[in-house]
Motif scaffolding. Structure first.
Motif, short mmCIF file in Angstrom:
data_model
loop_
_atom_site.label_atom_id
_atom_site.label_comp_id
_atom_site.label_asym_id
_atom_site.label_seq_id
_atom_site.Cartn_x
_atom_site.Cartn_y
_atom_site.Cartn_z
N LEU A 138 -30.25 12.33 -30.59
CA LEU A 138 -29.72 13.88 -30.95
C LEU A 138 -30.77 14.76 -30.37
N VAL A 139 -31.86 14.76 -30.36
CA VAL A 139 -32.84 15.65 -29.90
C VAL A 139 -32.66 15.70 -28.30
N TYR A 140 -32.36 14.67 -27.69
CA TYR A 140 -32.26 14.78 -26.04
C TYR A 140 -30.94 15.50 -25.84
N MET A 141 -29.88 15.24 -26.76
CA MET A 141 -28.70 15.90 -26.70
C MET A 141 -28.88 17.38 -26.60
N ILE A 142 -29.56 17.84 -27.62
CA ILE A 142 -29.80 19.32 -27.85
C ILE A 142 -30.74 20.00 -26.57
N CYS A 143 -31.66 18.95 -26.06
CA CYS A 143 -32.43 19.17 -24.77
C CYS A 143 -31.50 19.50 -23.75
N SER A 144 -30.42 18.89 -23.58
CA SER A 144 -29.56 18.96 -22.52
C SER A 144 -28.66 20.40 -22.37
N SER A 145 -28.85 21.02 -23.47
CA SER A 145 -28.05 22.53 -23.71
C SER A 145 -29.13 23.56 -22.90
N GLU A 146 -28.87 24.17 -21.93
CA GLU A 146 -29.58 25.07 -21.44
C GLU A 146 -29.93 26.51 -22.44
N LYS A 147 -28.74 26.64 -22.93
CA LYS A 147 -28.63 27.96 -23.83
C LYS A 147 -29.53 27.70 -25.17
N LEU A 148 -29.35 26.58 -25.73
CA LEU A 148 -29.89 26.46 -27.01
C LEU A 148 -31.71 26.22 -26.57
N VAL A 149 -31.83 25.57 -25.53
CA VAL A 149 -33.50 25.30 -25.05
C VAL A 149 -33.89 26.76 -24.72
N GLU A 150 -33.30 27.65 -24.02
CA GLU A 150 -33.71 29.06 -23.57
C GLU A 150 -34.13 29.81 -24.77
N PHE A 176 -36.93 17.95 -34.21
CA PHE A 176 -37.94 17.97 -33.26
C PHE A 176 -39.17 17.80 -33.69
N TYR A 177 -39.62 18.12 -34.56
CA TYR A 177 -41.29 17.75 -35.16
C TYR A 177 -41.34 16.35 -35.18
N GLY A 178 -40.25 15.68 -35.96
CA GLY A 178 -40.45 14.27 -35.99
C GLY A 178 -40.49 13.43 -35.00
N HIS A 179 -39.77 14.12 -33.87
CA HIS A 179 -39.73 13.22 -32.56
C HIS A 179 -40.95 13.22 -31.81
N PHE A 180 -41.28 14.79 -31.60
CA PHE A 180 -42.55 14.93 -30.73
C PHE A 180 -44.06 15.13 -31.33
N VAL A 181 -44.13 15.13 -32.80
CA VAL A 181 -45.25 15.11 -33.30
C VAL A 181 -45.55 14.17 -34.20
N ALA A 182 -46.74 13.66 -34.39
CA ALA A 182 -47.32 12.59 -35.20
C ALA A 182 -47.34 12.72 -36.63
N GLY A 183 -47.77 14.07 -36.97
CA GLY A 183 -47.86 14.18 -38.42
C GLY A 183 -48.52 15.52 -38.38
#
Length: 669
Positions: A138-150, A176-183
């Motif tokens: 789901l995180v990668y799906m969101i990252c695929s949207s240029e408008k959301l990321v921008e 996002f936090y859970g995916h990219f950050v350890a704690g």
């Protein structure tokens, strides 16, 4: 059971296992090389460390490219599956069955075959729960949207205002936090570090808290901290790139993958030092001496001092070029003290010139440094007095650095004291330090100070590692020179090779201020630079092995998210007979990115690292924003990872493994 046995047999047939290449050069060449080598360095039998961190994979003008010029390894035994078809599930079943039927011998660590096409979803995600796989998809799906990321930062702040603090934190930990950050702190990240270790992967810890300040505030801080209280004096021979320019004072400009520190005061630098030491303690407590902490020198002192020191270094090179011709570092000219004496002979019996020559650092092969750099890191020298050279016409000593007020001299001493404190703590805790690369106008000073820290602390093994950005035109020459210095001064050399994080900013600044563009012209040129530099490091390692010297005196981190570069490194290791157990080459990627590269490497017995950010949810939002931006720019990699994720999710659902619990039995190299 018959089906499983059949699948196991097929899996065994397509497994790809690397072995060491035992081919050697002819005896006469090896003997000659050893003689040459031993004339220029002493033997040592201690161990070296490894290092890692993240990289940006951007091409020219911010665009992303594939490695069209690269030739990936051909593995005829590796099947290239359609990752979302039923064939993927069949192949995954074969792999799992093979691993179950062919366990590692008793008493030896578990090792899996390595699929160098990096198309094995089981190897990529066996360390993840099914819920974590779904979250990643789901995180990668969101990252695929240029408008959301921008507009991601604005959206996160709006969501926080709508949901309130508690619900927002819960949402971020589930996405996002859970995916990219350890704690959130060094205690809560321990389970994540232990799970990584159980699957053969080691951590590089980074406390990723950043100030969320406006562009105006960033510019104000940078300008104030980059100009001496005595004024920004552009004397004769000064270089414009080593002076602050307001247009580029916000160092976050066009940078998505690197953390930025803006100087506020000395107390802030002291707090940053304490945070880095806490990172060291966290790594030491959870990784059994295999972990690394990443630091930035701009977090520890006033940037003006790095600018001035960088200009001194580059002006020194210009001084040598004018004196003896040629280009490059002083060390590369191979001039001796006698050569300098001849050059200054017309000045007669000059006391100042004699004193200058007495302070020059040299060995039997020639001059290494014009200045006593050891004094710089020993916290005693004054910058204004150290960097003086004789005028070849008059014999009078002239400064290569403008007079620095006593208060700013003290600030420099404080910066060096903080770095010494951190590195000493790392040595005491048996943890390694990785000094990150920064902008080219800071980098000469950062590299010089880091090398002196290596010379001081890397006597028995590599504690300190430097970072080299391969998108720069001078990277190969710089690495070669630093390798030569390490050999001649007999210390362990540690290097992390990355592509780089500041390309667009560097191009624009060079064009605006009128100095040569320091960046390679194309993505392919950067790839060539990376591979050429890595090959030179490996060549020197092989020479050490052939001479029965300690090959671990050179430790290299291949910090890349690019499959072709990772394959290139593996192939080079195989061809020259370097095994993972030699512990001279390691690999690293960011947490939450390119798991399909990191985990198969670690599980196959290669030294693999994840760059592990941690910190409170609210305070790592700038970091999360950068990760989203970076993923938007590498859609090709996201596309592959999404397909692998979907393949593994489907496989688990078909096999009734929705509640799969990761349990690893690997031991990191």
């Amino acid at each position: 059971m018959a089906l499983l046995r059949s699948l196991s047999a097929q899996r065994t047939a397509i497994s790809l296992v690397y072995g060491r290449n035992s081919s050697k050069s002819s005896n006469s060449v090896a003997v000659a090389a050893c003689r040459s080598f031993h004339q220029r360095g002493t033997r040592s039998t201690s161990t070296a460390g490894e290092g890692a961190a993240s990289e940006s994979t951007r091409g020219v003008n911010g665009a992303r490219f594939l490695h069209s010029g690269d030739r990936p390894l051909q593995a005829s035994a590796v099947v290239q599956p359609e990752l979302v078809s039923g064939e993927t599930v069949k192949r995954s079943t074969k792999q799992e069955s093979s691993q179950e039927k062919n366990p590692s011998p008793a008493g030896s660590p578990q090792r899996d075959p390595l699929d160098v096409s990096f198309n094995d979803p089981i190897a990529a995600f066996k360390s993840k729960t099914t819920g974590e796989l779904i979250r990643a998809y789901l995180v990668y799906m969101i990252c695929s949207s240029e408008k959301l990321v921008e507009h991601n930062m604005t959206l996160m702040k709006l969501t926080r205002n709508l949901l309130g603090q508690k619900l927002f934190v819960l949402l971020m930990k589930s996405s996002f936090y859970g995916h990219f950050v350890a704690g959130e702190n060094r205690h809560t990240i321990v389970p994540a570090l232990e799970r990584l270790r159980s699957f053969g992967v080691k951590p590089i810890l980074d406390y990723s808290v950043e100030e969320d300040i406006t562009q105006e505030e960033a510019e104000k801080r940078e300008v104030e901290s980059s100009v001496s209280s005595a004024g920004d004096k552009k004397e004769e021979g000064s270089m414009p790139q080593y002076h602050v320019d307001k247009s580029f004072a916000d160092r976050r400009y066009k940078v998505s993958s690197a953390r930025t520190y803006f100087y506020l005061n000395e107390a802030t630098c002291e707090r940053n030092m304490e945070i880095f030491i806490k990172c060291l303690e966290a790594v030491s407590g959870a990784t059994f001496g295999t972990g690394i902490t990443a630091i930035k020198l701009t977090a520890l002192g006033r940037p003006q001092l790095l600018l001035q020191l960088s200009e001194v270094i580059m002006r020194t090179r210009k001084y040598m070029e004018d004196m003896v011709g040629g280009q490059g570092n002083v060390l590369t000219h191979h001039k001796t003290i006698k050569d300098l004496e001849k050059y200054y002979a017309t000045l007669g019996d000059n006391k100042d010139v004699k004193e200058f020559l007495n302070n020059v650092t040299s060995d039997k092969e020639g001059i290494l440094h014009l200045f006593p750099w050891s004094g710089i890191v020993d916290e005693d020298s004054q910058l204004s007095d150290t960097f003086r050279v004789p005028d070849p016409q008059t014999g009078q000593m002239r400064r290569l650095i403008s007079q620095i007020p006593p208060k700013e001299e003290e600030m420099f001493r404080n910066m060096i004291r903080r770095l010494n404190t951190i590195v000493k703590a790392a040595a005491d805790l048996d943890v390694r330090i990785m000094v990150d690369a920064e902008q080219t106008y800071f980098q000469p000073a950062i590299s010089r100070i880091t090398l002196e820290m290596m010379r001081k602390y890397n006597k028995d093994k590599a504690i300190v590692f430097n970072t080299y950005q391969c998108y720069l035109r001078e990277t190969f020459r710089e690495v070669n020179t630093d390798l030569e210095q390490a050999k001649r001064q007999n210390f362990y050399f540690g290097a992390k090779l990355v592509r780089g994080a500041y390309m667009d900013q560097e191009r624009d600044r060079a064009k605006s201020l009128g100095y040569p563009d320091p960046v390679n012209p194309t993505f392919e040129a950067t790839t060539d630079m990376y591979h050429k530099t890595l090959s030179e490091c490996l060549r020197r390692i092989k020479l050490m092995k052939d001479c029965d010297d300690d090959a671990r005196k050179i430790g290299i981190m291949v910090a890349s998210h690019n499959e072709d570069t990772v394959r290139f490194a593996i192939q080079q290791m195989k061809e020259i007979g370097i095994s993972p157990e030699d512990k001279v080459i390691c690999f690293g990627q960011l947490l939450g990115m390119c798991d399909y590269i990191t985990f198969p490497l670690g599980q196959a017995g290669y030294s693999a690292y994840k760059y592990i950010p941690y910190g409170p949810v609210e305070e790592v939002l700038p970091y999360l924003s950068r990760r989203a931006q970076e993923n938007k720019g590498v859609l090709k990699k996201i596309k592959k990872e999404k397909r692998l994720l979907l393949s593994e999710i489907r496989r688990r659902l078909m096999r009734g493994q929705l509640f799969y619990k990761p349990k690893g039995n690997y031991v990191p190299i």
